[in-house]
Design a protein around this motif. Structure first.
Motif, short mmCIF file in Angstrom:
data_model
loop_
_atom_site.label_atom_id
_atom_site.label_comp_id
_atom_site.label_asym_id
_atom_site.label_seq_id
_atom_site.Cartn_x
_atom_site.Cartn_y
_atom_site.Cartn_z
N ALA A 1 0.84 -1.21 0.00
CA ALA A 1 0.00 0.00 0.00
C ALA A 1 0.86 1.25 0.00
O ALA A 1 0.60 2.22 -0.73
CB ALA A 1 -0.94 0.00 1.21
N LEU A 2 1.91 1.24 0.82
CA LEU A 2 2.78 2.41 0.88
C LEU A 2 3.56 2.58 -0.41
O LEU A 2 3.74 3.70 -0.89
CB LEU A 2 3.75 2.29 2.06
CG LEU A 2 4.68 3.47 2.28
CD1 LEU A 2 3.89 4.74 2.54
CD2 LEU A 2 5.64 3.20 3.44
N THR A 3 4.01 1.47 -0.99
CA THR A 3 4.75 1.55 -2.24
C THR A 3 3.91 2.18 -3.34
O THR A 3 4.36 3.08 -4.06
CB THR A 3 5.19 0.14 -2.69
OG1 THR A 3 6.06 -0.41 -1.70
CG2 THR A 3 5.93 0.21 -4.02
N VAL A 4 2.66 1.73 -3.47
CA VAL A 4 1.77 2.27 -4.50
C VAL A 4 1.50 3.75 -4.26
O VAL A 4 1.58 4.58 -5.18
CB VAL A 4 0.45 1.49 -4.54
CG1 VAL A 4 -0.55 2.17 -5.48
CG2 VAL A 4 0.69 0.05 -4.98
N ALA A 5 1.20 4.11 -3.00
CA ALA A 5 0.89 5.50 -2.68
C ALA A 5 2.08 6.41 -2.99
O ALA A 5 1.92 7.49 -3.57
CB ALA A 5 0.50 5.63 -1.21
N LEU A 6 3.28 5.97 -2.63
CA LEU A 6 4.46 6.81 -2.84
C LEU A 6 4.87 6.88 -4.30
O LEU A 6 5.37 7.91 -4.77
CB LEU A 6 5.62 6.29 -1.99
CG LEU A 6 5.46 6.47 -0.48
CD1 LEU A 6 6.63 5.86 0.27
CD2 LEU A 6 5.32 7.95 -0.12
N LEU A 7 4.66 5.79 -5.06
CA LEU A 7 4.95 5.84 -6.49
C LEU A 7 4.02 6.83 -7.20
O LEU A 7 4.45 7.61 -8.05
CB LEU A 7 4.81 4.45 -7.11
CG LEU A 7 5.95 3.47 -6.83
CD1 LEU A 7 5.60 2.08 -7.37
CD2 LEU A 7 7.25 3.97 -7.46
N VAL A 8 2.73 6.78 -6.85
CA VAL A 8 1.78 7.73 -7.43
C VAL A 8 2.17 9.16 -7.04
O VAL A 8 2.15 10.08 -7.87
CB VAL A 8 0.35 7.42 -6.96
CG1 VAL A 8 -0.62 8.53 -7.36
CG2 VAL A 8 -0.12 6.09 -7.52
N LEU A 9 2.53 9.33 -5.79
CA LEU A 9 2.91 10.65 -5.30
C LEU A 9 4.19 11.15 -5.96
O LEU A 9 4.30 12.33 -6.32
CB LEU A 9 3.08 10.60 -3.79
CG LEU A 9 3.39 11.91 -3.07
CD1 LEU A 9 2.35 12.97 -3.42
CD2 LEU A 9 3.44 11.69 -1.57
N ALA A 10 5.16 10.26 -6.13
CA ALA A 10 6.41 10.66 -6.77
C ALA A 10 6.17 11.12 -8.21
O ALA A 10 6.70 12.14 -8.65
CB ALA A 10 7.41 9.50 -6.74
N ALA A 11 5.36 10.35 -8.94
CA ALA A 11 5.04 10.72 -10.32
C ALA A 11 4.31 12.06 -10.36
O ALA A 11 4.61 12.94 -11.17
CB ALA A 11 4.20 9.64 -10.98
N GLY A 12 3.34 12.23 -9.46
CA GLY A 12 2.60 13.48 -9.40
C GLY A 12 3.47 14.66 -9.03
O GLY A 12 3.27 15.78 -9.53
N THR A 13 4.45 14.43 -8.17
CA THR A 13 5.36 15.50 -7.77
C THR A 13 6.21 15.96 -8.95
O THR A 13 6.44 17.16 -9.14
CB THR A 13 6.25 15.02 -6.62
OG1 THR A 13 5.44 14.69 -5.49
CG2 THR A 13 7.24 16.11 -6.21
N VAL A 14 6.69 15.01 -9.74
CA VAL A 14 7.49 15.36 -10.92
C VAL A 14 6.65 16.16 -11.92
O VAL A 14 7.11 17.17 -12.48
CB VAL A 14 8.06 14.09 -11.58
CG1 VAL A 14 8.73 14.43 -12.91
CG2 VAL A 14 9.05 13.40 -10.65
N VAL A 15 5.40 15.73 -12.12
CA VAL A 15 4.50 16.46 -13.02
C VAL A 15 4.26 17.87 -12.49
O VAL A 15 4.28 18.85 -13.26
CB VAL A 15 3.17 15.71 -13.16
CG1 VAL A 15 2.14 16.57 -13.91
CG2 VAL A 15 3.37 14.39 -13.89
N THR A 16 4.06 17.99 -11.19
CA THR A 16 3.81 19.30 -10.59
C THR A 16 5.00 20.22 -10.75
O THR A 16 4.85 21.43 -11.00
CB THR A 16 3.47 19.14 -9.10
OG1 THR A 16 2.33 18.30 -8.98
CG2 THR A 16 3.17 20.49 -8.46
N LEU A 17 6.19 19.67 -10.62
CA LEU A 17 7.39 20.48 -10.82
C LEU A 17 7.42 21.05 -12.23
O LEU A 17 7.71 22.24 -12.43
CB LEU A 17 8.64 19.64 -10.56
CG LEU A 17 9.98 20.34 -10.77
CD1 LEU A 17 10.09 21.59 -9.89
CD2 LEU A 17 11.13 19.38 -10.48
#
Length: 204
Positions: free
Chosen positions: A171-187
């Motif tokens: 669960a944590l892996t999936v959440a953080l992968l989604v968050l990491a991808a979203g963070t890069v997009v936001t940047l």
């Protein structure tokens, strides 16, 4: 992104609390510091030890004080410049402690190296996203919005830790992968926003 939709509803809940605390003689800077210290301590004590459910709940409670100090500032007629800098600084400290602690757990006791790497991306990327906005504003430009802002980072990170602590695998892996991808997009979105602002500035 959530700020655009939830801010008005949240303010209606927190403003009475803020007025009450101001009436008791408590300052918003005090609440900011106490909330920051509590969130950092809970992050570095409970999360690396694998107490993900307890840690996520306690960190969430302390993070919510960030809403209260804003309500207190509004009750006083607006925040001070020092308070604004203090609040932003404390936000970065909490973000660093949270995602650093999640990375620590994932790479050691959690044995989820992918989650650990994603947590580090979230940690560094989140700091850069915030820096881009601050640096743009310091030169008179704007860099508002983005797919994943601080609220989304905290919600996904803490929710992933909580659900993982309940025993849901990866669960944590999936959440953080989604968050990491979203963070890069936001940047990327922030950089493009600064570029548009810079092009418009001479005409303004």
């Amino acid at each position: 992104m959530l700020n655009m939709f939830a801010r008005g509803h949240v303010n209606r809940l927190t403003d009475p609390v803020g007025r009450r605390l101001v009436g008791l003689g408590i300052g918003p800077d005090t609440v900011t510091v106490l909330g920051t210290v509590g969130a950092i301590v809970c992050s570095v004590v409970f999360l690396p030890a694998g107490w993900l459910v307890l840690g996520a709940v306690l960190v969430t409670l302390f993070v919510l004080t960030d809403l209260i100090d804003g309500a207190m500032a509004r009750a006083l007629g607006g925040g001070t410049r020092f308070g604004a800098v203090l609040d932003s600084t404390c936000d970065r400290m909490v973000d660093g402690a949270l995602f650093g602690a999640l990375a620590w757990w994932a790479m050691t006791g959690g044995a989820e190296p992918v989650a650990g790497a994603a947590a580090l991306v979230c940690l560094v990327g989140g700091q850069i996203v915030s820096y881009v906005k601050a640096r743009a504003e310091s030169v008179g430009l704007t860099a508002e919005g983005g797919f994943v802002e601080r609220a989304e980072r905290l919600i996904l990170g803490l929710l992933g830790a909580f659900v993982s602590g309940l025993g849901v695998p990866y669960a944590l892996t999936v959440a953080l992968l989604v968050l990491a991808a979203g963070t890069v997009v936001t940047l990327g979105q922030r950089i493009m926003a600064v570029r548009r602002s810079a092009r418009e500035a001479p005409r303004v």
